[in-house]
Every structure is written in structure tokens, then in C-alpha cells.
Scaffold this motif. Sequence first.
Motif, PDB file in Angstrom:
ATOM      1  N   CYS A   1       0.823  -1.211   0.000  1.00 50.68           N
ATOM      2  CA  CYS A   1       0.000   0.000   0.000  1.00 50.68           C
ATOM      3  C   CYS A   1       0.859   1.264   0.000  1.00 50.68           C
ATOM      4  CB  CYS A   1      -0.953   0.000   1.194  1.00 50.68           C
ATOM      5  SG  CYS A   1      -0.161  -0.100   2.808  1.00 50.68           S
TER       6      CYS A   1
ATOM      7  N   THR B   1      -7.432  -6.985  -5.784  1.00 56.21           N
ATOM      8  CA  THR B   1      -6.711  -5.745  -5.513  1.00 56.21           C
ATOM      9  C   THR B   1      -7.695  -4.602  -5.330  1.00 56.21           C
ATOM     10  OG1 THR B   1      -4.787  -6.472  -6.788  1.00 56.21           O
ATOM     11  CG2 THR B   1      -5.012  -4.106  -6.408  1.00 56.21           C
TER      12      THR B   1
ATOM     13  N   GLN C   1      -2.249   0.527  -3.188  1.00 57.64           N
ATOM     14  CA  GLN C   1      -3.281  -0.497  -3.336  1.00 57.64           C
ATOM     15  C   GLN C   1      -3.064  -1.592  -2.314  1.00 57.64           C
ATOM     16  OE1 GLN C   1      -2.443  -1.769  -7.383  1.00 57.64           O
ATOM     17  NE2 GLN C   1      -1.206  -3.492  -6.662  1.00 57.64           N
TER      18      GLN C   1
ATOM     19  N   GLU D   1      -7.920  -0.431  -4.747  1.00 55.33           N
ATOM     20  CA  GLU D   1      -7.188   0.823  -4.850  1.00 55.33           C
ATOM     21  C   GLU D   1      -7.455   1.688  -3.615  1.00 55.33           C
ATOM     22  OE1 GLU D   1      -5.064   1.750  -7.209  1.00 55.33           O
ATOM     23  OE2 GLU D   1      -5.316  -0.135  -8.318  1.00 55.33           O
TER      24      GLU D   1
END
Length: 339
Positions: A142, A154, A147, A156
Motif C-alpha cells: 500500500c 486488488t 493499493q 485501490e
Amino acid sequence: MQGSTQARTRTSDRTAPAAGVEEVRAVADRIHANVATVIEGKPEIARTALVVLLSGGHLLIEDVPGVGKTMLSKALARSIDCSVRRIQFTPDLLPSDVTGVSIFNQDSRAFEFRPGGIFANIVVGDEINRASPKTQSAMLECMEEGQVTVDGTTYELESPFMVIATQNPIEMEGTYALPEAQRDRFMVRLSMGYPVESAEIAMLSAREGISPLDDLEPVTDAAEVRKLIEVTGRVHVSHPVQQYAVALVTATRRSPDLRLGASPRSTLQLVRAARTWAAMQGRDFVLPDDVRDLAPQVLPHRLLPTMEAQMNGRRPVDVVEQVVAQVPVPAPTSGSRRA
């Protein structure tokens, strides 16, 4: 007619960045004044934290307990009208507490994702080095890619995204050293230091029964910060300044006092921070001095000294200061400024 159109385009190209950096400076001044009402006597610390914020980077604040690490991170977070979450890192914290977890819903007969504490614009990670290395490593993806991947899916993270982590010195009881890969993802590591006597006296008078954070109001919002991050990313960096940044980083890799020099990521983040610092000064171009002044804040926490250097009391920051003193600063040229 065509020539006049080209002239107008060139004028617009010159004035647009200038107008943008003026906005960067104005917003940075507002946030700095807001944070200064909470953190007394540390203007340079607040300024550096702002550089990280407007660069889209992450900040690591390391010092002994009780000097205002968490107070600084909260003051910066509350100065922006955006989503803020705090994660208290403890030895029993799990990676799923940070990133999130998929839970089976009996009603829908399907798995549902429950976001973890990392899903916010600003994440305050308190005492990050009290969690296990496995949990610390849950933040690698991250922090670098914006992400989170859980069970093959996954997600965002919303922009802007900034981790403000605090940690106690490794000599403190119950701490784990941060992995090198995670330290490298922090743009800057700050040390608060003890306040001067006058500031500590003022703090005693101002905080009788109240917290200075209670009256802190946002002075900007996430959309404006996102816009300013884009503006700082467009600040001009001439080829000689780029060469100078690379020369500084390369010199750390050749230092006999280090067994691990600065990474290419550190070069990118050094130049990114220099862009932001230039914009906060009202300039749409980077000077070699911007890179030189930021190197001792951006590079040292990424370096590993040799055993001999440690025995001789040589710290990474000492090596960086030596490198800065030895690497020639490029002479000003017309390329340092937008034509």
C-alpha cells in the motif's frame, strides 16, 4: 497568426506553473500555521512534514516517548478535511487488521471484504515498530503502489494517501526493527527532539485541562491536496540538478562506512521532495541547494553502516553530511530556470 498563437501558448506554459506554486505556498503556510498552534518551537519539523505531504510521500517520526510524535501526526491529519484513521501497532496486531479481511456472509452466501485501518487518506500508525515484522510488512504494497491485495483481489486506495508512522528508538523495550524495504518506503524520517525551555513552559500554561487538538480546524481538504501534489510533480528539474541528485546517492553506495547505500527509490524521492520544497518557496524550478538541504533528511534512514563505522560512532547521517560536503554542487545555468 500562427506565431501569435504559439507565443500565447508559451506564455501560458510559463504562467500556469507559477500560479500553481503560489497556491502551494499559500496552502502550505496555512497548514504550517495550524500545526504550529499545537507543536510549539518546532517550525522546521512542521515544514518538513509538509514537504512529505505535498510530495505524496510517507513520514516516519522516530524519538523517545513523550516528545510529541503522535501530536504532530494528529495535528497534520486534522488540518486537512479528509478521512483519517489511526492504527495502534501492538505485538498482537495481525496483518488483516491493517489491510482488511474477506468474511463469509451467511445471508448472501458470498465473501465480503471488510477494509482494514489502511483505507483512509491519512493513516496514523502509532508505535509502528511494536508490531511483529509480519504485520509491518503488510504495509509494503500500500505504501509503494497505493493499493491492497487480499485473497487475490486488488483494492485501490483513495488519493491522497499518506502514512504518518511513529516509532520509538530500537533500544526501547518491546520494539522490532523495521525491515529495510519498509524504511525505504518512507520519504523522510524525522526526530522531534526535546522542546526548548520557553516552549515547554508555554506548553504547561496552554494545556491545563485541555488538548490543543480540540480546537484545531481543517484549513484545506483532500481534493486541494491532491491538486497540489500534481502541481509539485510538474516543478522543473534541470539536467544538472538531476545529475547532482544521482551523484549524491551514488556516493553513498561507494562509501566505505556503509554496507548498504541509498536505493534508486531514494533518488526519486529526493528529487520529488526537492520539487515540493521549491514550490513551497514560490519557485517552479529546483535549485541544487534544494537537493543538498533535503539529502540529510531523505537519505540517512535508508543506509546501513558497517560494523567498523558503528564501533567508531559513525552514523548514517554523518556519512550523508560528508557526502554532501564532498560532491561538487553544479554551477547555476540557464537550464536551472524555466525559459
